[in-house]
Design a protein around this motif. Structure first.
Motif, PDB file in Angstrom:
ATOM      1  N   GLY A  92      -1.001   3.370 -14.758  1.00 39.27           N
ATOM      2  CA  GLY A  92      -1.473   4.690 -15.156  1.00 39.27           C
ATOM      3  C   GLY A  92      -0.648   5.809 -14.565  1.00 39.27           C
ATOM      4  N   PHE A  93      -0.361   5.702 -13.278  1.00 40.67           N
ATOM      5  CA  PHE A  93       0.415   6.749 -12.611  1.00 40.67           C
ATOM      6  C   PHE A  93       1.842   6.832 -13.129  1.00 40.67           C
ATOM      7  N   LEU A 149       4.797   2.813  -4.738  1.00 44.53           N
ATOM      8  CA  LEU A 149       3.627   3.382  -5.417  1.00 44.53           C
ATOM      9  C   LEU A 149       2.332   2.821  -4.842  1.00 44.53           C
ATOM     10  N   ARG A 150       2.328   1.541  -4.488  1.00 43.22           N
ATOM     11  CA  ARG A 150       1.136   0.969  -3.832  1.00 43.22           C
ATOM     12  C   ARG A 150       0.809   1.731  -2.554  1.00 43.22           C
ATOM     13  N   ASP A 151       1.849   1.991  -1.757  1.00 42.49           N
ATOM     14  CA  ASP A 151       1.658   2.717  -0.501  1.00 42.49           C
ATOM     15  C   ASP A 151       1.140   4.129  -0.753  1.00 42.49           C
ATOM     16  N   ALA A 152       1.723   4.803  -1.743  1.00 36.06           N
ATOM     17  CA  ALA A 152       1.288   6.164  -2.078  1.00 36.06           C
ATOM     18  C   ALA A 152      -0.149   6.149  -2.593  1.00 36.06           C
ATOM     19  N   ASN A 153      -0.487   5.152  -3.405  1.00 30.89           N
ATOM     20  CA  ASN A 153      -1.843   5.057  -3.951  1.00 30.89           C
ATOM     21  C   ASN A 153      -2.855   4.780  -2.842  1.00 30.89           C
ATOM     22  N   LYS A 154      -2.488   3.935  -1.901  1.00 33.39           N
ATOM     23  CA  LYS A 154      -3.400   3.634  -0.789  1.00 33.39           C
ATOM     24  C   LYS A 154      -3.695   4.903   0.012  1.00 33.39           C
ATOM     25  N   LYS A 185      -7.946  20.316  -1.825  1.00 31.30           N
ATOM     26  CA  LYS A 185      -7.181  19.176  -1.302  1.00 31.30           C
ATOM     27  C   LYS A 185      -7.201  17.989  -2.266  1.00 31.30           C
ATOM     28  N   ILE A 186      -8.331  17.753  -2.914  1.00 33.56           N
ATOM     29  CA  ILE A 186      -8.410  16.666  -3.903  1.00 33.56           C
ATOM     30  C   ILE A 186      -7.455  16.955  -5.056  1.00 33.56           C
ATOM     31  N   ALA A 187      -7.473  18.177  -5.547  1.00 32.88           N
ATOM     32  CA  ALA A 187      -6.577  18.558  -6.647  1.00 32.88           C
ATOM     33  C   ALA A 187      -5.117  18.420  -6.223  1.00 32.88           C
ATOM     34  N   ASP A 188      -4.795  18.845  -5.013  1.00 33.31           N
ATOM     35  CA  ASP A 188      -3.426  18.723  -4.514  1.00 33.31           C
ATOM     36  C   ASP A 188      -3.012  17.260  -4.396  1.00 33.31           C
ATOM     37  N   SER A 189      -3.933  16.416  -3.941  1.00 36.61           N
ATOM     38  CA  SER A 189      -3.639  14.986  -3.813  1.00 36.61           C
ATOM     39  C   SER A 189      -3.407  14.346  -5.171  1.00 36.61           C
ATOM     40  N   LYS A 192      -0.042  15.341  -6.344  1.00 34.86           N
ATOM     41  CA  LYS A 192       0.986  14.641  -5.560  1.00 34.86           C
ATOM     42  C   LYS A 192       1.184  13.202  -6.068  1.00 34.86           C
ATOM     43  N   ILE A 193       0.095  12.468  -6.312  1.00 32.15           N
ATOM     44  CA  ILE A 193       0.230  11.084  -6.779  1.00 32.15           C
ATOM     45  C   ILE A 193       0.760  11.062  -8.208  1.00 32.15           C
ATOM     46  N   LEU A 194       0.399  12.041  -9.016  1.00 27.30           N
ATOM     47  CA  LEU A 194       0.926  12.129 -10.378  1.00 27.30           C
ATOM     48  C   LEU A 194       2.434  12.342 -10.353  1.00 27.30           C
ATOM     49  N   ARG A 195       2.885  13.256  -9.515  1.00 30.47           N
ATOM     50  CA  ARG A 195       4.327  13.508  -9.398  1.00 30.47           C
ATOM     51  C   ARG A 195       5.073  12.289  -8.844  1.00 30.47           C
ATOM     52  N   GLU A 196       4.460  11.616  -7.872  1.00 28.08           N
ATOM     53  CA  GLU A 196       5.084  10.413  -7.312  1.00 28.08           C
ATOM     54  C   GLU A 196       5.172   9.319  -8.375  1.00 28.08           C
ATOM     55  N   GLY A 197       4.122   9.155  -9.156  1.00 32.01           N
ATOM     56  CA  GLY A 197       4.143   8.180 -10.241  1.00 32.01           C
ATOM     57  C   GLY A 197       5.224   8.487 -11.256  1.00 32.01           C
ATOM     58  N   PHE A 198       5.373   9.764 -11.585  1.00 34.43           N
ATOM     59  CA  PHE A 198       6.415  10.144 -12.543  1.00 34.43           C
ATOM     60  C   PHE A 198       7.803   9.890 -11.959  1.00 34.43           C
ATOM     61  N   ARG A 199       7.968  10.211 -10.676  1.00 37.84           N
ATOM     62  CA  ARG A 199       9.267   9.961 -10.021  1.00 37.84           C
ATOM     63  C   ARG A 199       9.608   8.472 -10.069  1.00 37.84           C
ATOM     64  N   ILE A 200       8.610   7.638  -9.794  1.00 36.79           N
ATOM     65  CA  ILE A 200       8.827   6.193  -9.808  1.00 36.79           C
ATOM     66  C   ILE A 200       9.083   5.705 -11.233  1.00 36.79           C
ATOM     67  N   ALA A 201       8.374   6.272 -12.209  1.00 39.90           N
ATOM     68  CA  ALA A 201       8.628   5.915 -13.607  1.00 39.90           C
ATOM     69  C   ALA A 201      10.079   6.216 -13.981  1.00 39.90           C
ATOM     70  N   LEU A 202      10.587   7.330 -13.508  1.00 43.83           N
ATOM     71  CA  LEU A 202      11.996   7.656 -13.772  1.00 43.83           C
ATOM     72  C   LEU A 202      12.924   6.642 -13.119  1.00 43.83           C
TER      73      LEU A 202
END
Length: 163
Positions: free
Chosen positions: A40-41, A71-76, A110-114, A117-127
């Motif tokens: 998903g991310f 991504l696992r680490d970021a998701n955790k 903080k929830i919105a920021d998190s 952050k995970i959305l951007r990290e997921g996109f970076r990893i997708a790239l």
């Protein structure tokens, strides 16, 4: 006036299968929540079934596994942080004193920021994963995605969900 719709048993079976798969946030992934979150991310690019269909080389698998672990680490970290924040919000909502939006504004921010952050990290990893794939694999992934979208539209049409 009754309307009768004729559907072949094959179309119905495929439709029901797709409908059951669509209940997952990621095109019908089975397995653990970690795999679903990763797919998903990364907008589906880390879908285990998709990657399996691309016939990856051992070198590609190794490179993608590094990205999966990141991504696992970021998701955790995301889940840990958001869980604590959600608990704080729930404690206010269910507490004995009246709660206002201002009481939980910091946690909500903080929830919105998190989430961002995970959305951007997921996109970076997708790239990064996209960079690992060959052009023919990217084309196959795009074709699979398009087929899944078309099947989803067909299922929605069967249940009049397109209105």
């Amino acid at each position: 006036m009754k309307t009768h719709i004729t559907v072949s048993s094959g179309t119905l079976a495929v439709g029901l299968l797709v409908l059951s798969l669509m209940s997952s946030p990621v095109y019908g992934q089975t397995g653990n929540a970690d795999a679903q979150a990763m797919a998903g991310f990364t907008f589906g690019l880390l879908s285990p079934r998709l990657l399996n269909a691309l016939n990856l080389t051992p070198e590609q698998v190794t490179k993608i596994e590094v990205q999966k672990q990141a991504l696992r680490d970021a998701n955790k970290a995301f889940v840990t942080e958001v869980s604590a924040l959600r608990k704080e919000v729930a404690d206010k909502l269910f507490g004995p004193n009246p709660a206002t939006e201002a009481d939980v504004a910091r946690q909500i921010t903080k929830i919105a920021d998190s989430r961002e952050k995970i959305l951007r990290e997921g996109f970076r990893i997708a790239l990064e994963v996209r960079h690992v794939l060959r052009p023919d694999q990217l084309a196959k992934a795009a074709a699979i995605r398009q087929q899944l979208l078309e099947i989803q539209d067909e299922v929605r049409g069967l249940f009049n969900e397109n209105q």
